[in-house]
Write a protein that holds these residues in place. Structure first.
Motif, short mmCIF file in Angstrom:
data_model
loop_
_atom_site.label_atom_id
_atom_site.label_comp_id
_atom_site.label_asym_id
_atom_site.label_seq_id
_atom_site.Cartn_x
_atom_site.Cartn_y
_atom_site.Cartn_z
N PRO A 188 31.01 -10.90 11.59
CA PRO A 188 30.50 -10.97 12.70
C PRO A 188 30.02 -12.39 13.36
O PRO A 188 29.95 -13.20 12.47
CB PRO A 188 29.22 -9.98 12.59
CG PRO A 188 29.18 -10.22 11.09
CD PRO A 188 30.18 -10.54 10.33
N THR A 189 29.63 -12.16 14.53
CA THR A 189 28.74 -13.74 14.99
C THR A 189 27.44 -13.70 14.55
O THR A 189 26.82 -12.57 14.08
CB THR A 189 28.93 -13.55 16.75
OG1 THR A 189 28.26 -12.32 17.15
CG2 THR A 189 30.36 -13.28 17.19
N SER A 197 29.57 -17.89 25.37
CA SER A 197 28.80 -18.04 24.13
C SER A 197 29.17 -17.16 22.98
O SER A 197 29.01 -17.52 21.78
CB SER A 197 27.33 -17.30 24.40
OG SER A 197 26.76 -18.49 25.66
N TYR A 198 29.92 -15.88 23.55
CA TYR A 198 30.31 -15.05 22.39
C TYR A 198 31.65 -15.74 21.54
O TYR A 198 31.54 -15.62 20.27
CB TYR A 198 30.91 -13.89 23.21
CG TYR A 198 31.92 -12.83 22.26
CD1 TYR A 198 31.39 -12.06 21.48
CD2 TYR A 198 33.24 -12.72 22.96
CE1 TYR A 198 32.26 -11.26 20.86
CE2 TYR A 198 34.07 -12.13 22.20
CZ TYR A 198 33.78 -11.17 21.17
OH TYR A 198 34.42 -10.32 20.50
N THR A 202 27.63 -6.86 5.59
CA THR A 202 27.75 -7.88 6.45
C THR A 202 28.72 -7.96 7.66
O THR A 202 28.51 -8.89 8.42
CB THR A 202 27.98 -9.09 5.42
OG1 THR A 202 29.32 -9.09 5.04
CG2 THR A 202 26.96 -9.45 4.34
N GLU A 203 29.51 -7.10 7.63
CA GLU A 203 30.67 -7.25 8.68
C GLU A 203 29.96 -6.41 10.24
O GLU A 203 29.25 -5.54 9.88
CB GLU A 203 31.96 -6.78 8.35
CG GLU A 203 32.48 -7.82 7.14
CD GLU A 203 34.00 -7.64 6.83
OE1 GLU A 203 34.49 -7.00 7.83
OE2 GLU A 203 34.41 -8.32 5.87
N SER A 204 30.66 -6.69 11.19
CA SER A 204 30.12 -6.14 12.47
C SER A 204 30.45 -4.55 12.31
O SER A 204 31.04 -4.06 11.49
CB SER A 204 31.09 -7.06 13.51
OG SER A 204 32.47 -6.39 13.62
N ASP A 205 29.98 -4.20 13.63
CA ASP A 205 30.00 -2.71 13.75
C ASP A 205 31.51 -2.09 13.89
O ASP A 205 32.04 -1.28 13.18
CB ASP A 205 29.31 -2.25 15.03
CG ASP A 205 27.93 -2.06 14.70
OD1 ASP A 205 27.43 -2.03 13.68
OD2 ASP A 205 27.14 -1.76 15.69
N ALA A 245 32.88 -19.08 16.70
CA ALA A 245 33.42 -20.32 16.33
C ALA A 245 32.82 -20.80 15.09
O ALA A 245 33.44 -21.56 14.05
CB ALA A 245 33.86 -21.42 17.29
N THR A 246 31.35 -20.59 15.29
CA THR A 246 30.54 -21.02 14.13
C THR A 246 30.36 -20.08 12.69
O THR A 246 29.77 -20.39 11.90
CB THR A 246 29.18 -21.53 14.62
OG1 THR A 246 28.62 -20.06 15.07
CG2 THR A 246 29.14 -22.25 15.64
#
Length: 619
Positions: free
Chosen positions: A174-175, A161-162, A215-218, A167-168
């Motif tokens: 980040p996801t 799932s990760y 907006t970006e991941s940790d 992929a989307t």
């Protein structure tokens, strides 16, 4: 749905055992097609700290590496579901970049006995990859069996799932799940954006940083490397460093100094200010104490300030491949055994290193070679080098397990080292309190030291008086300081009417020297009394010290630069002929004269070059 299998032989090299014990052992394996390139999938799954947080595993407390039963392990503990205390010994990860990684955990507390987990990626085509998850599990009790089948294994299978979530998402970070967890203090961030735009930074540069924070991941907003960020966002390194230093001074970003082990190249300690940097640091993985230097082992990184955005600082995994990005392959070699490793030759400078013992030999590129072998004994590697081949044999002749790493020898090209950043004028202007602790001396590596001096300045003071001469000297300092800054250098100190400057690049130093002499005519138009400037420079290793609260440089290189400058007659630039030849400088430098002289305090004559720019054509 996951596929559960009872294997009758081996799972990733571990025997399952006989039928009488199969009730407490089982395995799983599942493969899915992912619509992402192999390199992207590997980048996602090999970042095991980010992955484990995403799939819902609990935070972990790790001890330093230790030797247990002739194996290198970390002790780890945490609370499953926030309630059930578990402890385990975690072996060193095995992996081959862009192929697989494996980790083994042997539990010392809790209902689970043992877990071995393997993640594999195989290229299907340029845009698709097969991702395979394989696991072998052993439990102590019914609670362990339930915990595995109802909790741990479904969480591990969330790896699919990760990757599918990534992929989307544009650029896989980040996801969507990670985006939902981002919490930003918008009014504080908007004020920060206005502040940065108000100090004449390019708007697109500021916008890119604000977007990163928002907006970006940790992972993308903690331990940020300015050079890597610049590459990812299409800016120059100079733009990124300038932005990050201003953002740090404004309290938008925090910075820290990472103290890197020279062997495994992992940060072994951190310091919030240079005063807290220790000269010697211990690496538990390599089993050595090492002395720091500014050239490679002290790196400046940044993270978003907590008042603007909260980030998850919990540790979920620290042993995965991403933590040793320079290591292409890492393997556990059992005692008194021979391990065969399939390998694809890589045309890069590499070495073979035995972790903890730090035995190492070159790992030489050799295309189309079928097989090669090395023998590792308690006192070192027998062979002088290992040739890359399609079948590599590693013979362990000792009674302990060896961890063998195939490593790139090139240091991280995105590291902003203390050597580079402390040689920037902007760093010293914005962070003047950043100095070493009193009495501390740290090697900086190679810098280019430039000295300037005003010709006949004593006569100037006597001829026109102190006030007029002092005014001209200060204007000259301002002009030269701006030139030095524009060429990514820094003024270390002024001594009377002389300047000592430092540059991380000898080309930048010579460019600055050339512009200094080229600007004298325009400088003199601003002065009450015309001046002539003498310039000399030299390159070599220096020592950083705290000199009365200022980051200063000392050593033979500094002394040589001062002596070389004394050979200047004014309007020229003097440097060693060897340095000039090595630089391969192609700009028009006017008249070039070679000469040999004896410098004060030096035992042997030295060859120098005098450069006399065509100043009349540059007015």
């Amino acid at each position: 749905m996951p596929i559960y299998m009872n294997l009758s032989k081996f799972v990733i090299g571990i025997p399952i055992g006989c039928e009488a014990t199969v009730s407490k052992k089982f395995s799983i394996e599942e493969t899915r097609l992912v619509k992402l390139p192999l390199e992207v999938v590997w980048g996602l799954v090999s970042d095991t700290n980010r992955l484990n947080r995403y799939i819902g595993l609990f935070p972990v407390n790790y001890t330093p590496f230790t030797n247990k039963a002739q194996q290198l392990i970390r002790k780890a503990k945490g609370k499953a579901y926030g309630l059930l205390e578990v402890e385990w010994d975690e072996n060193v990860f095995e992996w081959v970049r862009d192929s697989f990684y494996t980790v083994e955990r042997n539990y010392t507390k809790g209902p689970v006995e043992r877990v071995i987990w393997k993640v594999s990626v195989v290229k299907v085509d340029e845009q698709e990859t097969n991702l395979t998850l394989t696991g072998w599990f052993e439990y102590r009790s019914l609670l362990g069996k339930v915990s595995l089948k109802k909790g741990i294994i479904p969480q591990l299978l969330q790896t699919f799932s990760y990757v599918e979530d990534a992929a989307t998402t544009k650029e896989q970070m980040p996801t969507s799940k990670e985006q939902k967890a981002i919490r930003v203090e918008e009014h504080v961030l908007v004020d920060a954006e206005h502040h940065l735009k108000g100090i004449a930074l390019e708007q697109n540069l500021v916008h890119a940083l604000i977007k990163t924070i928002r907006t970006e991941s940790d992972e993308a907003v903690t331990s940020i490397q300015p050079y890597r960020w610049a590459f990812q966002h299409g800016f120059t390194r100079q733009q990124a460093v300038r932005l990050f230093l201003f953002a740090s001074e404004a309290g938008i970003l925090d910075y820290e100094w990472s103290l890197m082990c020279p062997n495994c190249r992992v940060a072994k300690d951190h310091a919030s200010v240079l005063k807290d940097v220790k000269k010697t640091v211990h690496c538990d993985l390599c089993g050595v104490d090492f002395e720091l230097d500014f050239e490679n082992y002290v790196e400046m990184t940044f993270q978003v300030n907590g008042a603007i955005r909260k980030t998850n600082k919990a540790t979920y995994c620290i042993n995965g491949p991403t933590n040793s990005a320079h290591t292409i392959g890492q393997f556990r070699i059992a005692p008194r055994s021979t391990t065969h490793i399939p390998w694809t030759s890589i045309p890069k400078p590499m070495q073979v290193r035995v972790i903890k013992h730090n035995f190492k030999v070159p790992f030489t590129y050799q295309p189309n070679m079928e097989s090669s072998k090395i023998h590792i004994q308690p006192n070192g590697i027998v062979e002088q080098l290992l040739m890359q081949s399609s079948d590599i044999s590693i013979v362990n002749a000792s009674d302990e397990e060896y961890i063998v790493a195939f490593e790139e020898t090139k240091w991280d090209e995105y590291a902003l080292t203390a050597r580079e950043v402390t040689s920037l004028q902007l760093f010293r202007d914005l962070l003047p309190a950043e100095v070493l602790a009193p009495g501390m001396q740290i090697g900086v590596g190679k810098l280019t030291i430039l000295f300037t001096d005003l010709k006949d300045s004593t006569q100037l003071y006597e001829r026109v008086g102190d006030a007029s001469a002092y005014s001209d000297v200060q204007k000259h300092f301002t002009t030269l300081g701006n030139i030095i800054r524009s060429h990514d250098g820094t003024i270390v100190k002024t001594i009377g009417d002389s300047i000592m400057a430092a540059f991380s690049s000898n080309i930048h130093a010579l460019d600055a020297a050339h512009e200094i002499q080229s600007s004298v005519s325009s400088l003199n138009e601003m002065l009450n009394n015309p001046v002539t400037i003498k310039v000399g420079l030299h390159e070599g290793p220096v020592i950083a010290v705290n000199a009365n609260g200022v980051l200063d440089y000392f050593g033979r290189t500094v002394n040589m630069a001062a002596r070389v400058q004394q050979q200047s007659t004014g309007g020229d630039i003097v440097l060693k002929k060897k340095l000039f030849d090595e630089m391969g400088y192609i700009a028009d430098l006017g008249k070039i004269t070679e000469f040999t002289t004896q410098l004060h305090g030096m035992t042997s004559p030295i060859q120098l070059v005098r450069l006399e720019p065509l100043l009349e054509s540059l007015d």
